[in-house]
Design an enzyme around this catalytic site. Sequence first.
Site, PDB file in Angstrom:
ATOM      1  N   GLU A  93     -14.872 -15.937  89.042  1.00  0.00           N
ATOM      2  CA  GLU A  93     -16.271 -16.264  88.810  1.00  0.00           C
ATOM      3  C   GLU A  93     -16.516 -17.768  88.819  1.00  0.00           C
ATOM      4  O   GLU A  93     -15.616 -18.563  88.531  1.00  0.00           O
ATOM      5  CB  GLU A  93     -16.746 -15.643  87.511  1.00  0.00           C
ATOM      6  CG  GLU A  93     -15.908 -16.019  86.333  1.00  0.00           C
ATOM      7  CD  GLU A  93     -16.234 -15.167  85.121  1.00  0.00           C
ATOM      8  OE1 GLU A  93     -16.374 -13.940  85.264  1.00  0.00           O
ATOM      9  OE2 GLU A  93     -16.356 -15.739  84.044  1.00  0.00           O
ATOM     10  N   CYS A 106     -19.502 -25.089  88.221  1.00  0.00           N
ATOM     11  CA  CYS A 106     -18.368 -24.845  87.330  1.00  0.00           C
ATOM     12  C   CYS A 106     -17.473 -23.837  88.032  1.00  0.00           C
ATOM     13  O   CYS A 106     -17.903 -22.720  88.327  1.00  0.00           O
ATOM     14  CB  CYS A 106     -18.886 -24.305  85.999  1.00  0.00           C
ATOM     15  SG  CYS A 106     -17.565 -23.771  84.902  1.00  0.00           S
ATOM     16  N   CYS A 113      -5.469 -16.275  83.285  1.00  0.00           N
ATOM     17  CA  CYS A 113      -4.946 -17.498  82.678  1.00  0.00           C
ATOM     18  C   CYS A 113      -3.778 -17.114  81.783  1.00  0.00           C
ATOM     19  O   CYS A 113      -3.776 -16.027  81.196  1.00  0.00           O
ATOM     20  CB  CYS A 113      -6.048 -18.154  81.841  1.00  0.00           C
ATOM     21  SG  CYS A 113      -5.568 -19.708  81.062  1.00  0.00           S
ATOM     22  N   CYS A 117      -5.562 -18.510  74.690  1.00  0.00           N
ATOM     23  CA  CYS A 117      -6.458 -18.951  73.602  1.00  0.00           C
ATOM     24  C   CYS A 117      -7.173 -17.718  73.036  1.00  0.00           C
ATOM     25  O   CYS A 117      -7.683 -16.892  73.780  1.00  0.00           O
ATOM     26  CB  CYS A 117      -7.474 -19.969  74.109  1.00  0.00           C
ATOM     27  SG  CYS A 117      -6.710 -21.462  74.760  1.00  0.00           S
ATOM     28  N   CYS A 120     -10.961 -16.723  74.004  1.00  0.00           N
ATOM     29  CA  CYS A 120     -11.364 -16.855  75.403  1.00  0.00           C
ATOM     30  C   CYS A 120     -11.197 -15.547  76.180  1.00  0.00           C
ATOM     31  O   CYS A 120     -10.165 -14.883  76.084  1.00  0.00           O
ATOM     32  CB  CYS A 120     -10.534 -17.964  76.052  1.00  0.00           C
ATOM     33  SG  CYS A 120     -10.977 -18.265  77.761  1.00  0.00           S
ATOM     34  N   GLU A 161      -6.376 -22.575  83.847  1.00  0.00           N
ATOM     35  CA  GLU A 161      -6.025 -23.878  83.281  1.00  0.00           C
ATOM     36  C   GLU A 161      -5.698 -24.830  84.455  1.00  0.00           C
ATOM     37  O   GLU A 161      -4.653 -24.678  85.099  1.00  0.00           O
ATOM     38  CB  GLU A 161      -4.817 -23.702  82.337  1.00  0.00           C
ATOM     39  CG  GLU A 161      -4.144 -24.982  81.895  1.00  0.00           C
ATOM     40  CD  GLU A 161      -5.093 -26.054  81.346  1.00  0.00           C
ATOM     41  OE1 GLU A 161      -5.957 -25.745  80.509  1.00  0.00           O
ATOM     42  OE2 GLU A 161      -4.960 -27.217  81.771  1.00  0.00           O
ATOM     43  N   SER A 192     -11.147 -29.902  82.665  1.00  0.00           N
ATOM     44  CA  SER A 192     -11.007 -29.465  81.279  1.00  0.00           C
ATOM     45  C   SER A 192      -9.626 -28.838  81.086  1.00  0.00           C
ATOM     46  O   SER A 192      -9.211 -27.988  81.867  1.00  0.00           O
ATOM     47  CB  SER A 192     -12.098 -28.429  80.967  1.00  0.00           C
ATOM     48  OG  SER A 192     -12.020 -28.035  79.619  1.00  0.00           O
ATOM     49  N   SER A 215      -9.732 -29.496  75.317  1.00  0.00           N
ATOM     50  CA  SER A 215     -10.191 -28.453  74.394  1.00  0.00           C
ATOM     51  C   SER A 215      -9.365 -28.558  73.125  1.00  0.00           C
ATOM     52  O   SER A 215      -8.189 -28.196  73.110  1.00  0.00           O
ATOM     53  CB  SER A 215     -10.000 -27.081  75.037  1.00  0.00           C
ATOM     54  OG  SER A 215     -10.713 -27.043  76.248  1.00  0.00           O
ATOM     55  N   LEU A 216      -9.979 -29.071  72.071  1.00  0.00           N
ATOM     56  CA  LEU A 216      -9.231 -29.341  70.841  1.00  0.00           C
ATOM     57  C   LEU A 216      -9.350 -28.148  69.883  1.00  0.00           C
ATOM     58  O   LEU A 216      -8.354 -27.555  69.498  1.00  0.00           O
ATOM     59  CB  LEU A 216      -9.797 -30.621  70.212  1.00  0.00           C
ATOM     60  CG  LEU A 216      -8.870 -31.467  69.366  1.00  0.00           C
ATOM     61  CD1 LEU A 216      -7.559 -31.762  70.055  1.00  0.00           C
ATOM     62  CD2 LEU A 216      -9.570 -32.771  68.981  1.00  0.00           C
ATOM     63  N   ASN A 291     -19.162 -18.642  72.111  1.00  0.00           N
ATOM     64  CA  ASN A 291     -19.820 -17.515  72.768  1.00  0.00           C
ATOM     65  C   ASN A 291     -19.071 -16.268  72.346  1.00  0.00           C
ATOM     66  O   ASN A 291     -17.901 -16.109  72.704  1.00  0.00           O
ATOM     67  CB  ASN A 291     -19.690 -17.628  74.289  1.00  0.00           C
ATOM     68  CG  ASN A 291     -20.741 -18.533  74.862  1.00  0.00           C
ATOM     69  OD1 ASN A 291     -21.931 -18.338  74.654  1.00  0.00           O
ATOM     70  ND2 ASN A 291     -20.293 -19.544  75.589  1.00  0.00           N
ATOM     71  N   CYS A 334     -16.888 -18.246  79.748  1.00  0.00           N
ATOM     72  CA  CYS A 334     -15.719 -18.095  80.623  1.00  0.00           C
ATOM     73  C   CYS A 334     -15.177 -16.680  80.690  1.00  0.00           C
ATOM     74  O   CYS A 334     -14.852 -16.081  79.683  1.00  0.00           O
ATOM     75  CB  CYS A 334     -14.574 -18.957  80.125  1.00  0.00           C
ATOM     76  SG  CYS A 334     -15.099 -20.448  79.392  1.00  0.00           S
TER      77      CYS A 334
HETATM   78  N1  SAH Z   1      -8.385 -23.992  80.543  1.00  0.00           N
HETATM   79  C1  SAH Z   1      -9.314 -25.068  80.424  1.00  0.00           C
HETATM   80  C2  SAH Z   1     -10.654 -24.826  81.077  1.00  0.00           C
HETATM   81  C3  SAH Z   1     -11.316 -23.499  80.934  1.00  0.00           C
HETATM   82  S1  SAH Z   1     -12.317 -23.067  79.581  1.00  0.00           S
HETATM   83  C4  SAH Z   1      -9.480 -25.448  78.966  1.00  0.00           C
HETATM   84  O1  SAH Z   1      -8.920 -24.778  78.113  1.00  0.00           O
HETATM   85  O2  SAH Z   1     -10.131 -26.452  78.688  1.00  0.00           O
HETATM   86  C5  SAH Z   1     -13.603 -24.216  79.361  1.00  0.00           C
HETATM   87  C6  SAH Z   1     -13.940 -24.422  77.886  1.00  0.00           C
HETATM   88  O3  SAH Z   1     -14.547 -23.271  77.272  1.00  0.00           O
HETATM   89  C7  SAH Z   1     -12.727 -24.742  77.032  1.00  0.00           C
HETATM   90  O4  SAH Z   1     -13.043 -25.768  76.128  1.00  0.00           O
HETATM   91  C8  SAH Z   1     -12.494 -23.428  76.304  1.00  0.00           C
HETATM   92  O5  SAH Z   1     -11.707 -23.599  75.162  1.00  0.00           O
HETATM   93  C9  SAH Z   1     -13.913 -22.998  76.038  1.00  0.00           C
HETATM   94  N2  SAH Z   1     -14.081 -21.591  75.693  1.00  0.00           N
HETATM   95  C10 SAH Z   1     -13.333 -20.527  76.037  1.00  0.00           C
HETATM   96  N3  SAH Z   1     -13.822 -19.391  75.501  1.00  0.00           N
HETATM   97  C11 SAH Z   1     -14.915 -19.738  74.816  1.00  0.00           C
HETATM   98  C12 SAH Z   1     -15.857 -19.013  74.035  1.00  0.00           C
HETATM   99  N4  SAH Z   1     -15.759 -17.714  73.878  1.00  0.00           N
HETATM  100  N5  SAH Z   1     -16.860 -19.718  73.472  1.00  0.00           N
HETATM  101  C13 SAH Z   1     -16.971 -21.056  73.643  1.00  0.00           C
HETATM  102  N6  SAH Z   1     -16.122 -21.792  74.357  1.00  0.00           N
HETATM  103  C14 SAH Z   1     -15.095 -21.139  74.932  1.00  0.00           C
END
Ligand code: SAH
Length: 345
Positions: A93, A106, A113, A117, A120, A161, A192, A215-216, A291, A334
């Site tokens: 997507e 985007c 992935c 996380c 996600c 990633e 990111s 992404s912290l 989200n 995502c």
């Molecule tokens: N793998 C990369 C890029 C993809 S995700 C990364 O981790 O940065 C892009 C951003 O959306 C990241 O900051 C991720 O942590 C965040 N993200 C993933 N799932 C989410 C959710 N359910 N709500 C809000 N942000 C989310």
Amino acid sequence: MMSINLKDLTFDQIKEFLSALDEPPYRASQLARWLFQRRCQSWEEMTDLPRDLRVKLQDMVQLKSLTLMQKQVSLRGDTVKYLYRLVDGQAIESVLMRYHYGCTACISTQVGCRMGCRFCASTAGGFIRNLSPGEMYDQVLAMQFDFGEKINHVVLMGSGEPLDNLGNVLIFLDHIHAPYGLHIGYRHITISTCGIVPGILELSRRRLPVTLAVSLHAPNDKLRSRLMPVNRCYPLGELIPACREYVKRTGRRITFEYALLSGVNDSPRFAEELARLVKDLLCHINLIPVNPVSGKKFSRPPATRVKYFKNILERAGLAVTVRRELGSDIDAACGQLRRRVLGLL
Ligand code: SAH
């Protein structure tokens, strides 16, 4: 014979490919414009290339790496989410967002992935494969042509990633930045990452002036390792110095993404800890009310709590924004569209 997507090659490799067919060097630029700018879908259209070359290329080169499966437009029309099918049947997507300053694409960098996380959706079905440079490029082109407006920002924030697929991402960046491509400035490109330290150091060495978003999501190892398994491999004691190195080498400000998960990482204590962690770094913090993803137990904090968290950071002298929400009515978080359509739920 399997046909190739020339956008998977570097520009030098495209030149070599053509010179092996006894073509003069200028052919590469000619062909590149058709492929990288005009999204040519048939060899007949490429009228400035000799017919016998087009006949030869027809059997060797693939013109289409994606097919549109589904499209969702947000109520305000400013966000469009696309689901594409790849040649091998996999689905990815991509999202197009229109802001007052232009259009942002985007894109996804992997199918699935492997980072795991907890909050996600992209990682829920595991890792399937890396996307090739051409498959990344074709997402941007396909969206530009469908939407009918020039894309001037690209963010690598879809599924996958990017620093786990860095070789392909670097070829993609070369093409998207090049004059024969979409000629998008590096400053208009955001990568990111969940914090793959060797990848961040490699980007620093290359001094690419892209925007790095990290992404912290947690200010200490205990909580971060619980939310993001990658932290067990690259803890904050390595991640923050790598970010510092990136800022030093590129002079660019880093963006830290912090998804606010109600009752998990949104207490004032965590805001103070976060402020201490990043206070001497050239950075900007982007707070993202999570989200909600079905099947996961995370929810958004109330607006007052988000504001309180933001105030603490601001009082500590940090630049903070709360991510503007676009497209939450269309599964734009995502991995959610793919997950729903593929019935992974
Ligand atoms: N793998 C990369 C890029 C993809 S995700 C990364 O981790 O940065 C892009 C951003 O959306 C990241 O900051 C991720 O942590 C965040 N993200 C993933 N799932 C989410 C959710 N359910 N709500 C809000 N942000 C989310």
